[in-house]
Design a protein around this motif. Structure first.
Motif, PDB file in Angstrom:
ATOM      1  N   ARG A  70     -23.685   5.990  -5.260  1.00 36.79           N
ATOM      2  CA  ARG A  70     -24.917   6.211  -4.506  1.00 36.79           C
ATOM      3  C   ARG A  70     -24.945   5.407  -3.209  1.00 36.79           C
ATOM      4  NH1 ARG A  70     -26.574   5.731  -9.740  1.00 36.79           N
ATOM      5  NH2 ARG A  70     -27.331   3.571  -9.503  1.00 36.79           N
ATOM      6  N   SER A  71     -24.447   4.185  -3.243  1.00 37.28           N
ATOM      7  CA  SER A  71     -24.583   3.317  -2.064  1.00 37.28           C
ATOM      8  C   SER A  71     -23.421   3.442  -1.080  1.00 37.28           C
ATOM      9  CB  SER A  71     -24.696   1.858  -2.513  1.00 37.28           C
ATOM     10  OG  SER A  71     -23.448   1.371  -2.989  1.00 37.28           O
ATOM     11  N   GLY A  72     -22.211   3.671  -1.591  1.00 36.16           N
ATOM     12  CA  GLY A  72     -21.034   3.682  -0.716  1.00 36.16           C
ATOM     13  C   GLY A  72     -20.725   2.315  -0.130  1.00 36.16           C
ATOM     14  N   ASN A  73     -21.265   1.266  -0.703  1.00 35.72           N
ATOM     15  CA  ASN A  73     -21.098  -0.067  -0.118  1.00 35.72           C
ATOM     16  C   ASN A  73     -19.666  -0.598  -0.223  1.00 35.72           C
ATOM     17  OD1 ASN A  73     -23.723  -0.240   0.734  1.00 35.72           O
ATOM     18  ND2 ASN A  73     -24.447  -1.413  -1.040  1.00 35.72           N
ATOM     19  N   PHE A  74     -18.936  -0.148  -1.238  1.00 37.30           N
ATOM     20  CA  PHE A  74     -17.535  -0.591  -1.325  1.00 37.30           C
ATOM     21  C   PHE A  74     -16.740  -0.049  -0.141  1.00 37.30           C
ATOM     22  CE2 PHE A  74     -13.110   0.139  -2.710  1.00 37.30           C
ATOM     23  CZ  PHE A  74     -12.742  -1.178  -2.943  1.00 37.30           C
ATOM     24  N   GLY A  75     -16.922   1.247   0.143  1.00 33.39           N
ATOM     25  CA  GLY A  75     -16.243   1.838   1.298  1.00 33.39           C
ATOM     26  C   GLY A  75     -16.669   1.173   2.599  1.00 33.39           C
ATOM     27  N   ALA A  76     -17.935   0.800   2.672  1.00 34.34           N
ATOM     28  CA  ALA A  76     -18.421   0.119   3.877  1.00 34.34           C
ATOM     29  C   ALA A  76     -17.736  -1.233   4.045  1.00 34.34           C
ATOM     30  CB  ALA A  76     -19.936  -0.068   3.795  1.00 34.34           C
ATOM     31  N   LEU A  77     -17.549  -1.963   2.932  1.00 30.10           N
ATOM     32  CA  LEU A  77     -16.850  -3.251   2.999  1.00 30.10           C
ATOM     33  C   LEU A  77     -15.401  -3.050   3.447  1.00 30.10           C
ATOM     34  CD1 LEU A  77     -16.726  -6.306   2.515  1.00 30.10           C
ATOM     35  CD2 LEU A  77     -16.255  -5.836   0.086  1.00 30.10           C
ATOM     36  N   VAL A  78     -14.772  -1.981   2.955  1.00 26.69           N
ATOM     37  CA  VAL A  78     -13.399  -1.677   3.389  1.00 26.69           C
ATOM     38  C   VAL A  78     -13.369  -1.447   4.901  1.00 26.69           C
ATOM     39  CG1 VAL A  78     -11.490  -0.029   3.231  1.00 26.69           C
ATOM     40  CG2 VAL A  78     -12.709  -0.721   1.149  1.00 26.69           C
ATOM     41  N   ARG A  79     -14.344  -0.677   5.410  1.00 23.62           N
ATOM     42  CA  ARG A  79     -14.360  -0.387   6.853  1.00 23.62           C
ATOM     43  C   ARG A  79     -14.658  -1.641   7.673  1.00 23.62           C
ATOM     44  NH1 ARG A  79     -17.105   3.885   4.608  1.00 23.62           N
ATOM     45  NH2 ARG A  79     -15.871   5.794   4.537  1.00 23.62           N
ATOM     46  N   ILE A  80     -15.497  -2.517   7.158  1.00 30.13           N
ATOM     47  CA  ILE A  80     -15.755  -3.785   7.845  1.00 30.13           C
ATOM     48  C   ILE A  80     -14.441  -4.553   7.998  1.00 30.13           C
ATOM     49  CG2 ILE A  80     -16.868  -6.052   7.623  1.00 30.13           C
ATOM     50  CD1 ILE A  80     -18.787  -3.823   8.464  1.00 30.13           C
ATOM     51  N   PHE A  81     -13.652  -4.589   6.908  1.00 29.05           N
ATOM     52  CA  PHE A  81     -12.350  -5.269   6.982  1.00 29.05           C
ATOM     53  C   PHE A  81     -11.421  -4.568   7.966  1.00 29.05           C
ATOM     54  CE2 PHE A  81      -7.908  -5.172   5.446  1.00 29.05           C
ATOM     55  CZ  PHE A  81      -7.560  -6.474   5.784  1.00 29.05           C
ATOM     56  N   GLU A 125      -9.926   7.765 -10.289  1.00 31.02           N
ATOM     57  CA  GLU A 125     -11.284   7.202 -10.215  1.00 31.02           C
ATOM     58  C   GLU A 125     -11.372   6.139  -9.115  1.00 31.02           C
ATOM     59  OE1 GLU A 125     -12.675   7.609 -14.903  1.00 31.02           O
ATOM     60  OE2 GLU A 125     -11.335   5.988 -14.301  1.00 31.02           O
ATOM     61  N   LEU A 126     -10.301   5.373  -8.944  1.00 29.73           N
ATOM     62  CA  LEU A 126     -10.271   4.380  -7.860  1.00 29.73           C
ATOM     63  C   LEU A 126     -10.366   5.073  -6.504  1.00 29.73           C
ATOM     64  CD1 LEU A 126      -9.830   1.389  -6.962  1.00 29.73           C
ATOM     65  CD2 LEU A 126      -7.387   1.939  -6.836  1.00 29.73           C
ATOM     66  N   HIS A 127      -9.649   6.165  -6.371  1.00 30.12           N
ATOM     67  CA  HIS A 127      -9.675   6.920  -5.111  1.00 30.12           C
ATOM     68  C   HIS A 127     -11.085   7.408  -4.804  1.00 30.12           C
ATOM     69  CE1 HIS A 127      -8.377  10.402  -2.417  1.00 30.12           C
ATOM     70  NE2 HIS A 127      -7.937   9.312  -1.819  1.00 30.12           N
ATOM     71  N   LEU A 128     -11.801   7.791  -5.856  1.00 31.32           N
ATOM     72  CA  LEU A 128     -13.191   8.230  -5.669  1.00 31.32           C
ATOM     73  C   LEU A 128     -14.057   7.080  -5.152  1.00 31.32           C
ATOM     74  CD1 LEU A 128     -13.963  10.515  -8.755  1.00 31.32           C
ATOM     75  CD2 LEU A 128     -13.925  11.184  -6.341  1.00 31.32           C
ATOM     76  N   GLN A 129     -13.827   5.866  -5.641  1.00 28.40           N
ATOM     77  CA  GLN A 129     -14.606   4.719  -5.178  1.00 28.40           C
ATOM     78  C   GLN A 129     -14.423   4.513  -3.672  1.00 28.40           C
ATOM     79  OE1 GLN A 129     -16.815   2.885  -6.829  1.00 28.40           O
ATOM     80  NE2 GLN A 129     -16.494   3.881  -8.821  1.00 28.40           N
ATOM     81  N   PHE A 130     -13.242   4.818  -3.155  1.00 29.76           N
ATOM     82  CA  PHE A 130     -12.993   4.719  -1.718  1.00 29.76           C
ATOM     83  C   PHE A 130     -13.663   5.864  -0.953  1.00 29.76           C
ATOM     84  CE2 PHE A 130      -9.656   1.835  -3.007  1.00 29.76           C
ATOM     85  CZ  PHE A 130      -9.504   0.978  -1.926  1.00 29.76           C
ATOM     86  N   SER A 131     -13.870   6.986  -1.628  1.00 31.03           N
ATOM     87  CA  SER A 131     -14.351   8.180  -0.926  1.00 31.03           C
ATOM     88  C   SER A 131     -15.873   8.241  -0.803  1.00 31.03           C
ATOM     89  CB  SER A 131     -13.854   9.450  -1.644  1.00 31.03           C
ATOM     90  OG  SER A 131     -14.487   9.584  -2.914  1.00 31.03           O
ATOM     91  N   TYR A 132     -16.594   7.463  -1.639  1.00 31.15           N
ATOM     92  CA  TYR A 132     -18.058   7.493  -1.548  1.00 31.15           C
ATOM     93  C   TYR A 132     -18.490   6.889  -0.214  1.00 31.15           C
ATOM     94  CZ  TYR A 132     -17.807   8.344  -6.574  1.00 31.15           C
ATOM     95  OH  TYR A 132     -17.523   8.866  -7.810  1.00 31.15           O
ATOM     96  N   GLN A 133     -19.307   7.653   0.522  1.00 36.05           N
ATOM     97  CA  GLN A 133     -19.708   7.205   1.867  1.00 36.05           C
ATOM     98  C   GLN A 133     -21.133   6.674   1.838  1.00 36.05           C
ATOM     99  OE1 GLN A 133     -19.044  10.206   4.781  1.00 36.05           O
ATOM    100  NE2 GLN A 133     -16.941  10.615   4.149  1.00 36.05           N
ATOM    101  N   GLU A 134     -21.346   5.639   2.609  1.00 29.93           N
ATOM    102  CA  GLU A 134     -22.688   5.066   2.676  1.00 29.93           C
ATOM    103  C   GLU A 134     -23.675   6.100   3.228  1.00 29.93           C
ATOM    104  OE1 GLU A 134     -23.243   2.531   6.441  1.00 29.93           O
ATOM    105  OE2 GLU A 134     -21.195   2.146   5.809  1.00 29.93           O
ATOM    106  N   ARG A 135     -24.885   5.997   2.771  1.00 29.28           N
ATOM    107  CA  ARG A 135     -25.906   6.956   3.191  1.00 29.28           C
ATOM    108  C   ARG A 135     -26.948   6.322   4.104  1.00 29.28           C
ATOM    109  NH1 ARG A 135     -23.248   8.698  -0.826  1.00 29.28           N
ATOM    110  NH2 ARG A 135     -23.313  10.808  -1.652  1.00 29.28           N
ATOM    111  N   ALA A 136     -26.652   5.149   4.546  1.00 29.10           N
ATOM    112  CA  ALA A 136     -27.604   4.467   5.429  1.00 29.10           C
ATOM    113  C   ALA A 136     -27.524   5.043   6.829  1.00 29.10           C
ATOM    114  CB  ALA A 136     -27.292   2.973   5.467  1.00 29.10           C
ATOM    115  N   PRO A 137     -28.620   4.983   7.591  1.00 25.66           N
ATOM    116  CA  PRO A 137     -28.584   5.428   8.988  1.00 25.66           C
ATOM    117  C   PRO A 137     -27.536   4.628   9.769  1.00 25.66           C
ATOM    118  CG  PRO A 137     -30.849   5.014   8.253  1.00 25.66           C
ATOM    119  CD  PRO A 137     -29.970   4.517   7.184  1.00 25.66           C
ATOM    120  N   GLY A 138     -26.879   5.294  10.686  1.00 31.62           N
ATOM    121  CA  GLY A 138     -25.877   4.615  11.497  1.00 31.62           C
ATOM    122  C   GLY A 138     -24.509   4.579  10.861  1.00 31.62           C
TER     123      GLY A 138
END
Length: 667
Positions: A70-81, A125-138
């Protein structure tokens, strides 16, 4: 461990971490991320510290696994890195410590989370964790394969960022994170031959970096750089106690400062003394993991190709187009590092890999005039066989076997004189040749094996190495000559004992011979070894009798040992030469008189060796054995390599529960 370690458990209640793993999406532009990755922390280097950290991370990671779709926060942390890594090389050149520091922290958090993810879920399943995208504005999430991009970025980071005090920690984290990605193998009994991570590393964007990655990992091993003191890779404090960078000052105290493993003012020195070379060690482990990945259905392992064909920097010949992953490296530096680091399993395994698979490196090593620097550490491993795991001993023996395939090596080891071998404690060796020491240690290993483990392959490889050397035996030390005969005495005793047991069993069963096959098998094994020993002694006598008066002396002193084998059908042919030698010298000694001193006996032997016509000794085929890897070597090497990662990985802890690849007592 640092002060306040009792508060590690408090991480699960930390507001910032709870936000990261919660249900709310956090935009990549949110100041939250800057705060999250602005902590003062040094990666743990001991397994105990790592265990405490993982226990604190597991509940957080499990919450993130549930909420990330739901949050996509893991993918967001990857992109921050990933955003930080794009400018990492420039940051290094500009000495921008803040940028490097934050990138390291982001990667460290990813590595901790990934380690739990990999244990909890499949690659899909790990690949899916990378694919979830954040839904926050911006949100700026794209359609790229984030998993492949992270893997590619890690390799780019390793090969492009120079190794300096300020980059040491992030380079260590990058290497460690790649090891964590491959750790799926630990939780599978079968050898993994495919999968998403495997394909990305072997065929994707990472492929073009193969040779550079292998070269960099080798140079990390060669350089043996110690972990810099904390002040050079975290932020020094001002006199008044504030951090140099204001951004961190309000955050470090709130999030991670309670958990500064290895930080200033605690027991960092203990860990660093225990393993002062974390990057070197970790790079070597990653190199061995890569080199032992299996070939694909229609493509070879490019990392093994790179290890097989790299060349010396002084080799000026043109590169072959048939070797797409070749590169050049300083062989002298690599040789020196290999000589210095043979205390560890992983360094011995690297030496084996290079000797067996890289013809350029093997030729270079055999051309060295200081081979004692390489051979002595290998012999020390074997001498302390009771304290080493069986795999380490086995690899050391195979290295000797490969070296003894070369006749020049077999000659040269007898020309190298050694003094005061301190680790050899059974006898005082004030002066001995490298060749005689090698014989002493190898035979001692056989004797240990026969009385303890009884591993047929181990003593077969020992005997093969001795057989390869036997025609070149020169000026054997009296202890080496005595040890050869003492081994034969042990074999003779075992042979007679098995014969006696077989006879008693047959009598006791009154004609029931069902147990005899077991005795017959034992007898066959012992007789094979006896035959081999007789061939080794015969080869020495036939080719270099006049160079080995000490062996003749030992042979005459224990001549009664050989009587029972003179008429044995398995040994009659090979015993002819020994009978000739024993008879010839016995007659010489009788002619010289009775009550001869040791010096007089040796004088008679030396003169007699010059007088014995060589045509009186029957010629046998030259003894030559060559090491060949067994079919499907990955069944041995992959569990072995991962047992090394499990036991020797710096700052990595895996619970034994759930490990499927090897048994926990297999070391």
């Amino acid at each position: 461990m640092g002060a306040n370690t009792s508060q590690v458990s408090d991480l699960s209640d930390n507001p910032s971490l709870r936000t990261l793993v919660g249900t709310e999406s956090i935009s990549e532009n949110d100041p939250f991320w800057n705060q999250l990755i602005s902590f003062t922390f040094i990666s743990p280097t001991s397994s105990g510290d790592s265990k405490l950290l993982e226990e604190a991370v597991i509940p957080l990671a499990k919450i993130l696994i549930e909420n990330n779709p739901r949050s996509g926060n893991f993918g967001a942390l990857v992109r921050i890195f990933l955003g930080r890594t794009k400018e990492l090389k420039v940051s290094t050149e500009c000495q921008d410590q803040l940028f490097i520091w934050q990138a390291h922290n982001a990667l460290f958090m990813l590595r901790c989370l990934l380690k739990v993810f990999i244990r909890e879920m499949s690659e899909e399943e790990l690949h899916l964790q990378f694919s979830y995208q954040e839904r926050a504005p911006g949100s700026c999430a794209g359609s790229e394969d984030l998993l492949e991009e992270l893997l590619s970025n890690l390799i780019h980071l390793i090969v492009e960022v120079p190794l300096l005090d300020i980059t040491y920690s992030i380079l260590f984290e990058a290497v460690t994170t790649l090891l964590v990605f491959f750790s799926y193998q630990l939780f599978n009994k079968d050898i993994l031959r495919d999968g998403l991570i495997y394909q990305h590393i072997m065929k994707g964007r990472c492929l073009s970096l193969t040779s550079r990655l292998v070269k960099t990992l080798l140079y990390n091993f060669i350089r043996q750089e110690k972990c810099p003191p904390p002040a050079t890779h975290i932020f020094e404090q001002k006199a008044e106690g504030g951090l140099l960078y204001g951004l961190a000052s309000g955050v470090a105290s709130g999030l991670w400062s309670v958990f500064t493993l290895g930080g200033a003012g605690n027991k960092a020195g203990v860990d660093q003394e225990h393993n002062p070379l974390p990057l070197s060690n970790q790079s070597l482990l990653l190199l061995l993991v890569l080199a032992n990945l299996t070939d694909g259905p229609d493509w070879p392992n490019p990392y093994r190709q790179a290890i097989t064909c790299f060349r010396n920097t002084q080799d000026t010949s043109s590169m072959s187009a048939e070797q797409p992953h070749t590169f050049q490296i300083n062989f002298n530096s690599l040789y020196t590092a290999l000589c210095e680091q043979q205390r560890s399993d992983q360094a011995t395994l690297l030496l084996y890999t290079l000797l067996h698979q890289n013809a350029n490196m093997r030729t270079y090593m055999l051309s060295r005039t200081d081979m004692d620097n390489l051979v002595l550490p290998i012999l020390e491993i074997l001498y302390h066989v009771e304290n080493r795991n069986s795999h380490h001993v086995y690899m050391a023996l195979i290295i000797l076997l490969i070296l003894t395939e070369d006749d020049a090596f077999n000659r040269s080891v007898h020309e190298v004189e050694l003094k005061n071998i301190t680790w050899y404690t059974e006898r005082t060796l004030t002066e001995i040749s490298l060749g005689s020491l090698l014989i002493l240690v190898v035979i001692r290993t056989i004797q240990f094996n026969m009385t303890r483990t009884r591993d047929k392959y181990l003593h077969t490889n020992c005997l093969a190495a001795l057989a390869n050397m036997s025609a070149q035996f020169r000026c054997l030390h009296q202890y080496a000559a005595q040890r050869i005969i003492s081994l034969f005495a042990l074999l003779s005793k075992k042979h007679n004992k098995v014969l006696e047991q077989a006879t008693q069993s047959l009598r006791g069963r009154q004609g029931d011979d069902t147990a005899l096959p077991d005795y017959a098998q034992d007898l066959n094994v012992i007789e094979e070894v006896i035959r081999m020993m007789l061939e080794i002694i015969n080869s020495c006598l036939s080719n270099s009798l006049h160079h080995n008066p000490n062996l003749v002396y030992a042979l005459l002193y224990k001549r009664e040992l050989f009587e029972q084998f003179r008429t044995h059908p398995s040994f009659q042919d090979i015993m002819q030469n020994l009978d000739t030698v024993i008879g010839f010298f016995s007659q010489r000694l009788e002619q010289a008189g009775s009550d001869l001193s040791v010096e007089r006996v040796q004088e008679v032997i030396i003169k007699g060796a010059q007088a014995l016509p060589t045509d009186r000794l029957k010629k046998f085929p030259e003894l030559k054995f060559k090491y060949v890897e067994e079919d499907q070597p990955e069944d041995f090497f992959i569990p072995y390599v991962w047992s090394l990662v499990f036991n020797a990985g710096v700052g990595l802890h895996w619970s034994p529960h759930g490990i499927e690849l090897f048994s926990m007592d297999s070391g």
